[in-house]
Design a protein around this motif. Structure first.
Motif, PDB file in Angstrom:
ATOM      1  N   ASP A 171      51.451  67.585 -31.229  1.00 38.51           N
ATOM      2  CA  ASP A 171      50.994  67.122 -29.925  1.00 38.51           C
ATOM      3  C   ASP A 171      51.686  67.982 -28.879  1.00 38.51           C
ATOM      4  O   ASP A 171      52.588  68.760 -29.186  1.00 38.51           O
ATOM      5  N   ARG A 172      51.295  67.837 -27.638  1.00 39.89           N
ATOM      6  CA  ARG A 172      51.932  68.576 -26.546  1.00 39.89           C
ATOM      7  C   ARG A 172      52.548  67.590 -25.570  1.00 39.89           C
ATOM      8  O   ARG A 172      51.978  66.545 -25.281  1.00 39.89           O
ATOM      9  N   ASP A 173      53.727  67.950 -25.031  1.00 39.56           N
ATOM     10  CA  ASP A 173      54.335  67.111 -24.010  1.00 39.56           C
ATOM     11  C   ASP A 173      53.698  67.425 -22.658  1.00 39.56           C
ATOM     12  O   ASP A 173      52.773  68.248 -22.566  1.00 39.56           O
ATOM     13  N   GLU A 174      54.183  66.784 -21.610  1.00 44.61           N
ATOM     14  CA  GLU A 174      53.604  66.967 -20.270  1.00 44.61           C
ATOM     15  C   GLU A 174      53.656  68.422 -19.815  1.00 44.61           C
ATOM     16  O   GLU A 174      52.803  68.873 -19.062  1.00 44.61           O
ATOM     17  N   GLY A 175      54.653  69.149 -20.266  1.00 48.12           N
ATOM     18  CA  GLY A 175      54.790  70.561 -19.885  1.00 48.12           C
ATOM     19  C   GLY A 175      54.013  71.517 -20.767  1.00 48.12           C
ATOM     20  O   GLY A 175      54.066  72.719 -20.583  1.00 48.12           O
ATOM     21  N   GLY A 176      53.310  70.979 -21.760  1.00 48.70           N
ATOM     22  CA  GLY A 176      52.512  71.814 -22.655  1.00 48.70           C
ATOM     23  C   GLY A 176      53.255  72.296 -23.881  1.00 48.70           C
ATOM     24  O   GLY A 176      52.692  73.031 -24.691  1.00 48.70           O
TER      25      GLY A 176
END
Length: 184
Positions: A171-176
């Motif tokens: 998955d990706r966090d808010e910052g990508g």
């Protein structure tokens, strides 16, 4: 709805009724596998899909490799009087095993498999500082590389601690930044 393809002499029935939260009073339905040929496992997967199960637990895929009518027996039968490692035997058995793997990883339902492992004991110091044996798992009883086929791979020790050793659950966090959802 959950189905179990059980090659362990229906030992999964010992757990019936202790997994609440499913639509099934027992927690799951059991299909006993007396024949451990790849074709039997494939038929179990097809039956689970046809009957509309959401997931299938196969306990254990080690028997597909080293059980009654499993791959190793298939190699022996196809080889006849030839040596165990004959090309003839493996040429007949390998496509069966490949079809089984393709059925597991290509199934439209969730498929979870268990594997037996070859075990060994090591001597270690226990909490009291005394030497004590500890059982360790060394290698799954299946064809080399079989474990690479799965999206998630875990091992469980004798104290029932599960350790994720491989995961494709990214998955990706808010910052990508790319994260592994099962890390830790």
């Amino acid at each position: 709805r959950i189905a179990v393809a059980d090659s362990e002499k229906e030992s999964s029935l010992e757990y019936a009724g202790i997994f609440p939260g499913t639509q099934q009073p027992s927690g799951f339905d059991v299909m006993a596998l007396d024949d451990c040929s790849p074709e039997s496992y494939i038929a179990a997967i097809d039956a689970a899909v046809k009957e509309g199960y959401d997931g299938l637990l196969i306990d254990s895929v080690s028997h597909e490799w080293a059980g009654k009518n499993g791959i190793l027996e298939s190699v022996d039968k196809a080889a006849g009087d030839d040596a165990y490692f004959s090309k003839k035997g493996w040429r007949a058995a390998t496509p069966k095993h490949t079809r089984f793997i393709e059925k597991v990883v290509g199934s439209p339902i969730h498929v979870v498999v268990t594997m037996r492992v070859k075990s060994e004991y090591v001597i270690e110091k226990n909490a009291e500082g005394k030497n004590a044996p500890r059982k360790i798992g060394l290698q799954p009883i299946q064809r080399d590389g079989f474990d690479y086929e799965f999206s998630i791979l875990a091992s469980m020790d004798t104290e029932h601690n599960m350790r994720i050793t491989k995961s494709r659950c990214l998955d990706r966090d808010e910052g990508g930044k790319l994260l592994n959802a099962l890390e830790g």
